[in-house]
Design a protein around this motif. Sequence first.
Motif, PDB file in Angstrom:
ATOM      1  N   ASN A 479      52.681  -6.854  -5.787  1.00  0.00           N
ATOM      2  CA  ASN A 479      53.020  -5.961  -6.903  1.00  0.00           C
ATOM      3  C   ASN A 479      52.895  -4.513  -6.436  1.00  0.00           C
ATOM      4  OD1 ASN A 479      50.176  -4.965  -7.533  1.00  0.00           O
ATOM      5  ND2 ASN A 479      49.921  -7.180  -7.801  1.00  0.00           N
ATOM      6  N   LEU A 481      51.019  -2.042  -7.532  1.00  0.00           N
ATOM      7  CA  LEU A 481      49.649  -1.526  -7.444  1.00  0.00           C
ATOM      8  C   LEU A 481      49.012  -1.931  -6.121  1.00  0.00           C
ATOM      9  CD1 LEU A 481      47.670   0.094  -9.176  1.00  0.00           C
ATOM     10  CD2 LEU A 481      46.775  -2.078 -10.042  1.00  0.00           C
ATOM     11  N   GLU A 482      49.181  -3.162  -5.741  1.00  0.00           N
ATOM     12  CA  GLU A 482      48.654  -3.650  -4.458  1.00  0.00           C
ATOM     13  C   GLU A 482      49.323  -2.917  -3.295  1.00  0.00           C
ATOM     14  OE1 GLU A 482      48.499  -7.851  -1.941  1.00  0.00           O
ATOM     15  OE2 GLU A 482      48.838  -7.908  -4.116  1.00  0.00           O
ATOM     16  N   GLU A 485      47.696   0.456  -2.788  1.00  0.00           N
ATOM     17  CA  GLU A 485      46.383   0.306  -2.143  1.00  0.00           C
ATOM     18  C   GLU A 485      46.535   0.094  -0.642  1.00  0.00           C
ATOM     19  OE1 GLU A 485      44.634  -2.932  -4.236  1.00  0.00           O
ATOM     20  OE2 GLU A 485      44.211  -1.763  -6.059  1.00  0.00           O
ATOM     21  N   LYS A 503      52.236  -5.410 -12.989  1.00  0.00           N
ATOM     22  CA  LYS A 503      51.290  -4.285 -12.856  1.00  0.00           C
ATOM     23  C   LYS A 503      52.011  -2.954 -12.669  1.00  0.00           C
ATOM     24  CE  LYS A 503      47.478  -7.159 -11.275  1.00  0.00           C
ATOM     25  NZ  LYS A 503      46.434  -7.411 -10.258  1.00  0.00           N
ATOM     26  N   LEU A 504      52.730  -2.785 -11.575  1.00  0.00           N
ATOM     27  CA  LEU A 504      53.588  -1.609 -11.381  1.00  0.00           C
ATOM     28  C   LEU A 504      54.950  -2.113 -10.927  1.00  0.00           C
ATOM     29  CD1 LEU A 504      51.627   1.229  -9.498  1.00  0.00           C
ATOM     30  CD2 LEU A 504      52.480   1.269 -11.834  1.00  0.00           C
ATOM     31  N   PHE A 509      56.290   2.262  -8.923  1.00  0.00           N
ATOM     32  CA  PHE A 509      55.700   2.275  -7.588  1.00  0.00           C
ATOM     33  C   PHE A 509      56.291   3.398  -6.738  1.00  0.00           C
ATOM     34  CE2 PHE A 509      56.596   0.479  -3.219  1.00  0.00           C
ATOM     35  CZ  PHE A 509      55.391   0.893  -2.657  1.00  0.00           C
ATOM     36  N   LYS A 512      55.096   6.936  -7.773  1.00  0.00           N
ATOM     37  CA  LYS A 512      53.754   7.261  -7.283  1.00  0.00           C
ATOM     38  C   LYS A 512      53.755   7.419  -5.754  1.00  0.00           C
ATOM     39  CE  LYS A 512      51.337   4.977 -11.095  1.00  0.00           C
ATOM     40  NZ  LYS A 512      50.792   6.227 -11.671  1.00  0.00           N
TER      41      LYS A 512
END
Length: 689
Positions: A479, A481-482, A485, A503-504, A509, A512
């Motif tokens: 996803n 968000l992962e 990270e 999630k995103l 994504f 960001k």
Amino acid sequence: MLKKARSLLYTYITLGTDESTSYNDLKKITLLHIFCNTWHLFTILSFIEDFFGDQLLLVSYPIMMFLVVCVQVLLYHKKVFFASILFIVSLIGVTFYYSNYLYVAEMMEYYLLLPPAISLIYIDNKKGTISIFIICLLALYMPNLYFKHYPFSVLNNLNPPFLFFSMYIVMSYFKNLNIRNEKILKAKTKELEKLDEFKSQFFTNISHEIRTPLTIINGQISELEGLAITAPEVVDIQKGIKKQIRNITNMVDDVLDLAKMESSNFNLQLQPVNISKLLHKQYLSFEPLYKQKGIAFIMMKNAEDYIAKIDTVFFEKAVNNIIVNALKYTDTGEVSITISQQNQSLCIAISDTGIGIASKDIDSVFNRFYQVNNDINKSGGSGIGLAFSKEIIELHRGNFLLDSELGKGSTFTILIPLEKTQPAALEIALVPVEEQNVHIQRPIDGESAPKFLIAEDNYDMRKYLVSILPDYTCLEASNGLEALEIIEQERIDFVITDYMMPKLNGHEFIEKLKVDNSTIPVIMLTAKTDSDTKLDVLKLGIDDYITKPFEKQELLVRINNCLRNTNDRNTYNKKNGIKVEDDKDDFIIKLKEYVYNKSHDIKLNQDVLSEEFHLSKSSFYRKVKSQTGLSPNNFIKEIRLQKAHNILMKTPDILVKQLAMEVGFSHQAYFSKMYADRFGVKPRSRVLK
């Protein structure tokens, strides 16, 4: 002419409204304009009638006109409440003046019934409406105490107040009933909108779920083709699987097209097209299938070329559905296509000698998902083909007719408006462009080999992408968000991301990602094919956008192009000592938009752009090179090729020569070569759409 007059009238009675005007205010303003215009008409007619009569009356008419104009001026400035009050007060005042001074003892006082009724329409405050009711009742009784216009038995009894009170109660009841019904209707409308939104999202999700495994299957079949397997049976199986992949993809596209047509912002891209040549092209493409089934496929030739304004992609799909149906439901005999002119319309008749349709089913076959109960339909089918065709033809301001008899065959007739004059029409290529044998450039080797991040929620899809990038180090994220990270912890040189992720999602994504890592090249792989989504994502500054299913070869070519551009940019910056910060300057975005919009201009070059952006030629060169890795002229060529690719995805049957001219290439052969180098295939419709 009548349509134009209606449009002008509607514009006039809705003066003072715009898109932000609520439905309730729109009703009030429209009604008030109608009341005012009725008053205008009454005043003008009365003035003409009394011109040679009572001069006292003539004085009152300009005053009445002035009051009504003031009401409309307030409406124009969106002062609905004050306009309503002025209108009601004027109505009370005029009634009082007429009944006590101009038309004495003629029962004009009963016009005072109107203000309370009108106040219920325009004033939502109960105290306000009751106050107006009391004022009007007093205006009915009080003057007679002084003027003595009527005897006691005529006016000062219970009948007038009972009438006023009854009218007020009835109007109040219907107003409250209307408000209650509107609330229910509004709630139902919201519920339907949510349902429609859910349905559209469902179609999109299903598309995503289907396209992803199709991509994997297609890739695995391509891998088999690369092996030394020459057995005819295996080759036939591979071809059969590829064909079924195309069929499934086309069915998904049809369902999405139906959903797209329900969208409020859906518009056909109409342009004058030579329909005769378009149909001849379709005839040639289907002729082998009919020969294989042993059915005569005939096109009645006509020397005349018929020109009509159509959306080539959708119109061709509509006609294809009818031809496919004729093939499906005809076992023996023939299928014919006839083109003729009927008055100012083009008539296309497609007739077959198939199983036909019973009269009881003729009206229903155009309903979505409806299928006639027969042996052929029991074996498969979606029931959306004819519904889709009918809706497309009607969007072209045409008619779609069916004449059929069970056991004898059917005739589908398309009637669309002909162009009165015959402008230069879009010519349709009848001979397909040959496929190019593309040589894939191998990824860059060495100690500093690029590290890829694959953000994709589907496990099998991630593994497939890793398998076709064996020369790269690939990290995986399920996803957005992962993925963020991982980027914080690892040096990532290239990102491949899906759009629909938990999630995103892909859009969030990338937004960001670009805040702190604007130079990382990004390719989006997605099942979302609509142009709005594509443009929204491209505006974020990604390097490429590829829809599923895709060809492995094409993906590798695009990856190599992105890597080469990034490498050229970094080499140039290092050589010239340029330190590029991850600034938020929108220079490149504005430059992309300008070049994209002006790409049809053959004379567009570095000199034109540097002058447009108020930079010297050398400064402009350095800025573009440092931020894109491309020289200005190569940057222009890249945007032109991207635009050509977008046009081709939307209009796959466009003539290559015309496509080249639309993006500023004067030589077709050079354009075809540049396009193939950029995208891995020659400029023609994709095998899998």
